[in-house]
Design a protein around this motif. Structure first.
Motif, short mmCIF file in Angstrom:
data_model
loop_
_atom_site.label_atom_id
_atom_site.label_comp_id
_atom_site.label_asym_id
_atom_site.label_seq_id
_atom_site.Cartn_x
_atom_site.Cartn_y
_atom_site.Cartn_z
N LYS A 41 31.88 57.82 40.34
CA LYS A 41 32.01 56.38 40.27
C LYS A 41 32.14 55.95 38.82
O LYS A 41 31.47 56.49 37.94
N ILE A 42 33.02 54.98 38.60
CA ILE A 42 33.17 54.39 37.27
C ILE A 42 33.27 52.88 37.43
O ILE A 42 33.55 52.38 38.52
N GLU A 43 33.08 52.17 36.34
CA GLU A 43 33.21 50.72 36.38
C GLU A 43 34.67 50.35 36.58
O GLU A 43 35.57 50.95 35.96
N THR A 44 34.91 49.37 37.43
CA THR A 44 36.27 48.92 37.71
C THR A 44 36.97 48.49 36.43
O THR A 44 38.14 48.81 36.21
N GLU A 45 36.26 47.79 35.55
CA GLU A 45 36.86 47.33 34.31
C GLU A 45 37.29 48.49 33.41
O GLU A 45 38.30 48.40 32.72
N SER A 46 36.54 49.58 33.42
CA SER A 46 36.92 50.76 32.63
C SER A 46 38.23 51.33 33.13
O SER A 46 39.11 51.70 32.35
N ARG A 64 47.37 47.83 40.16
CA ARG A 64 46.98 46.44 40.39
C ARG A 64 45.54 46.40 40.86
O ARG A 64 45.06 47.33 41.49
N ARG A 65 44.87 45.32 40.56
CA ARG A 65 43.48 45.17 40.98
C ARG A 65 43.35 45.29 42.50
O ARG A 65 42.38 45.84 43.00
N GLU A 66 44.36 44.82 43.24
CA GLU A 66 44.29 44.91 44.70
C GLU A 66 44.42 46.35 45.21
O GLU A 66 44.17 46.63 46.37
N ASP A 67 44.83 47.27 44.33
CA ASP A 67 44.86 48.69 44.70
C ASP A 67 43.46 49.28 44.76
O ASP A 67 43.27 50.37 45.29
N LEU A 68 42.51 48.59 44.19
CA LEU A 68 41.15 49.11 44.07
C LEU A 68 40.22 48.43 45.07
O LEU A 68 40.45 47.30 45.48
N LEU A 69 39.17 49.14 45.42
CA LEU A 69 38.16 48.57 46.31
C LEU A 69 37.40 47.47 45.59
O LEU A 69 37.31 47.46 44.37
N GLU A 70 36.83 46.56 46.35
CA GLU A 70 36.04 45.47 45.79
C GLU A 70 34.78 46.01 45.12
O GLU A 70 34.25 47.04 45.51
N GLY A 71 34.30 45.31 44.13
CA GLY A 71 33.02 45.66 43.52
C GLY A 71 33.15 46.01 42.05
O GLY A 71 34.25 46.06 41.50
N ASN A 72 32.01 46.23 41.44
CA ASN A 72 31.96 46.54 40.01
C ASN A 72 32.21 48.00 39.71
O ASN A 72 32.54 48.35 38.59
N GLU A 73 32.02 48.86 40.70
CA GLU A 73 32.26 50.28 40.53
C GLU A 73 33.24 50.77 41.58
O GLU A 73 33.31 50.22 42.67
N ALA A 77 41.86 51.42 31.06
CA ALA A 77 42.66 52.64 30.86
C ALA A 77 44.08 52.42 31.37
O ALA A 77 45.05 52.85 30.74
N ALA A 78 44.23 51.75 32.50
CA ALA A 78 45.56 51.48 33.05
C ALA A 78 46.36 50.59 32.10
O ALA A 78 47.56 50.81 31.90
N THR A 79 45.70 49.62 31.50
CA THR A 79 46.37 48.74 30.54
C THR A 79 46.81 49.52 29.30
O THR A 79 47.94 49.38 28.84
N GLN A 137 48.83 55.95 48.16
CA GLN A 137 49.36 55.39 49.40
C GLN A 137 50.31 54.23 49.11
O GLN A 137 51.37 54.12 49.70
N ARG A 138 49.95 53.35 48.16
CA ARG A 138 50.84 52.24 47.80
C ARG A 138 52.15 52.77 47.23
O ARG A 138 53.23 52.29 47.57
#
Length: 77
Positions: free
Chosen positions: A28-33, A46-55, A37-39, A67-68
């Motif tokens: 698990k890592i922080e979503t913002e991290s 995209r943020r919608e590619d990721l599950l909800e939450g902080n991690e 890295a993607a930026t 899958q996308r």
């Protein structure tokens, strides 16, 4: 070096060389991290590619991204 910075550097290194399978670790890592890295690497995640939450679970996040890409015809596996 703190964990967040280490995560960003490790993820960025894998993205730069196109080693997305290497990111499929069950950790698990922080979503913002991950988004940082993607930026840095100009990776189209995209943020919608990721599950909800902080991690996020890296294995699940990569599965969703792949899958996308398959759905959009950008990945042939």
């Amino acid at each position: 070096m703190n964990r967040r910075l280490r995560d960003v550097v490790e993820i960025s290194q894998s993205m730069f060389v196109g080693s997305y399978d290497g990111l499929r670790k069950n950790r698990k890592i922080e979503t913002e991290s991950f988004m940082m890295a993607a930026t840095f690497t100009c990776t189209n995640i995209r943020r919608e590619d990721l599950l909800e939450g902080n991690e996020i679970n890296m294995c699940k996040a990569m599965d969703q991204l792949f899958q996308r890409m398959r759905d959009e015809g950008k990945l042939n596996t």
